[in-house]
Design a protein around this motif. Sequence first.
Motif, PDB file in Angstrom:
ATOM      1  N   PRO A 188      60.930  44.440  84.399  1.00  0.00           N
ATOM      2  CA  PRO A 188      60.610  45.864  84.270  1.00  0.00           C
ATOM      3  C   PRO A 188      60.438  46.255  82.809  1.00  0.00           C
ATOM      4  N   CYS A 189      59.608  47.236  82.566  1.00  0.00           N
ATOM      5  CA  CYS A 189      59.416  47.735  81.201  1.00  0.00           C
ATOM      6  C   CYS A 189      60.525  48.730  80.884  1.00  0.00           C
ATOM      7  N   GLU A 190      61.394  48.356  79.947  1.00  0.00           N
ATOM      8  CA  GLU A 190      62.548  49.182  79.600  1.00  0.00           C
ATOM      9  C   GLU A 190      62.508  49.560  78.121  1.00  0.00           C
ATOM     10  N   GLN A 191      63.368  50.475  77.742  1.00  0.00           N
ATOM     11  CA  GLN A 191      63.357  51.057  76.401  1.00  0.00           C
ATOM     12  C   GLN A 191      63.726  50.057  75.312  1.00  0.00           C
ATOM     13  N   GLY A 192      64.617  49.113  75.615  1.00  0.00           N
ATOM     14  CA  GLY A 192      65.044  48.155  74.598  1.00  0.00           C
ATOM     15  C   GLY A 192      65.656  48.844  73.395  1.00  0.00           C
ATOM     16  N   THR A 194      52.887  40.803  81.082  1.00  0.00           N
ATOM     17  CA  THR A 194      53.350  41.439  82.321  1.00  0.00           C
ATOM     18  C   THR A 194      53.588  40.437  83.446  1.00  0.00           C
ATOM     19  N   GLN A 242      63.253  44.383  71.691  1.00  0.00           N
ATOM     20  CA  GLN A 242      64.154  44.001  72.779  1.00  0.00           C
ATOM     21  C   GLN A 242      65.602  44.164  72.332  1.00  0.00           C
ATOM     22  N   TYR A 243      66.464  44.419  73.315  1.00  0.00           N
ATOM     23  CA  TYR A 243      67.885  44.607  73.022  1.00  0.00           C
ATOM     24  C   TYR A 243      68.697  43.668  73.900  1.00  0.00           C
ATOM     25  N   CYS A 285      60.321  45.571  76.891  1.00  0.00           N
ATOM     26  CA  CYS A 285      59.063  45.846  77.579  1.00  0.00           C
ATOM     27  C   CYS A 285      58.060  44.812  77.084  1.00  0.00           C
ATOM     28  N   THR A 289      72.285  40.081  78.971  1.00  0.00           N
ATOM     29  CA  THR A 289      71.111  40.641  79.642  1.00  0.00           C
ATOM     30  C   THR A 289      70.235  41.301  78.578  1.00  0.00           C
ATOM     31  N   ARG A 312      68.525  50.963  69.132  1.00  0.00           N
ATOM     32  CA  ARG A 312      68.698  51.476  70.481  1.00  0.00           C
ATOM     33  C   ARG A 312      69.346  52.868  70.449  1.00  0.00           C
ATOM     34  N   SER A 317      67.119  44.086  77.560  1.00  0.00           N
ATOM     35  CA  SER A 317      66.285  45.250  77.839  1.00  0.00           C
ATOM     36  C   SER A 317      65.069  45.168  76.924  1.00  0.00           C
TER      37      SER A 317
END
Length: 500
Positions: free
Chosen positions: A28-32, A23, A8-9, A19, A15, A77, A17
């Motif tokens: 939402p599933c993000e790149q992080g 669930t 995670q980022y 995944c 905020t 990232r 980012s």
Amino acid sequence: MQEPIFEQYIFPNDTISACYLNTSIGAPCEQGSISVVGVDARTVEDVQAAVTFAASHNLRLVVKSTGHDFFGRSTARGSFLVWMHNFKNITFHNSFRALGAPITEIYENAITLGAGVEWQEAHDAVNTRGRVLVGGVSIASSVGAAGGWLLGGGHSPLSPHYGLGVDNVLEFDMVTSAGVYLTANAYQDPDLFWALRGGGGGTYGIVTSVTYRTHPSLPLIGAFFTASVNSVQPTPALQALFAEYVRITANLSDVGWSGRASVFTDVATGSLVMSLTYTNLNASWAQANASIEPFFTFAQNLASSTNNSDSLIVRSAFTAPFDSFFSWYTQIAAGIPPVSGVSGSLGSWLLPRDVIANDYKAVAKTLISFIPAELSYSQIAGGAVSHVDPDSTGLNPAWRKALVHAIFSTGWPEGTPAAVIHEVEASMKQNMTNLRALAPESGAYFNEASLFEPNPAYAFFGDHYDRLKSIKKHYDPLDMFVVTEGVGSDDWDAQLVCRR
């Protein structure tokens, strides 16, 4: 990556980012922080091509083998990944001479491990030869045998008998940021050999293989202890038990014991538990019992004298023989199932022998105050570790005076808001201040430490830092290899993206 989660980022505005595995959170599933592209390296030529490509395109490069890294150094990232997991070559040498060494300098029973070999694989390989390696013990064998574990120092239950990982390595093969493949040992690039032994992973180049000395396989005695209290806070009985354990630490070390004690909350019952897992190499069962049973007796007497509100229950207290370190390892450690999706933070400090021996009450009181954080009190230094010249390797010199590697850790569930995470981290920082105060001149183990050290250069590398940085500049003039709190990271911003 297993734990803690660095995928995670957290942005500057808090905020996140990520995944999440859970669930049901609905995010939402993000790149992080997961690398956006990379190379599954299988050969040295693959590594050279990847490094050359990254340099020509000015890419942020990260190196990953198993991904077991408490600082998240194997991910970043927007980065370009060199994945070393499939460097699985293992070569046993009946006799080994390092490149450039005199013909009379021969090491028998050495082993060369590729950068993707995990410790279970390495232990398996040497066991077939009746040998052992000073190596890691980890859940589901998730620690690599020729990567960050070694480059940061590398501790083991066998370290008090044979030294740390860096004290047992004979040679490295590595690719530099210029794409040059070289061998570093005591005779070839000895300054790099010095730096790679404890100066931190992901910093000087990409190690492709490591050659270790091995040791004869010997029997050992294991000691196991578990006690609990029906409370989420340390009761007087638990505090007394932990203080007694800290008091006898040096004595246990002197008679050959090494291992770890933990204090944690049993999530099933809510009770606090204290457990010990120790080994005594090549000791007789009678000798081992004579030195550990007084602690067992102390615990049992304490349990029988406590009242209902402070009841201490001794769940187990026994010793058992094992025919080898390998049999102990496979029965005790390797069978633990893997854990995924854990987010958390930790702090640690190396506690010198004299601090523990001279003021054990302060040590015990400070550590037990960190609960509900989980405590880990690892007696994996002293002995052979302390007999090595502190300046013979790039390792933090604090290791040579240490007896115990003390860790505390805490976690939070997936989806926790950044503001709550920062509150937890603030508490961790205060605990670190208190822990550091026990031995201000000591330091921390680079591979298992706090991300919030006020002086990370000294905490992780001591007075070796300036020399390490000079060596890094020589072998990595491009500053391609930069990791969190690593050598040279002080020249970059917090995200390691822009130079200061």
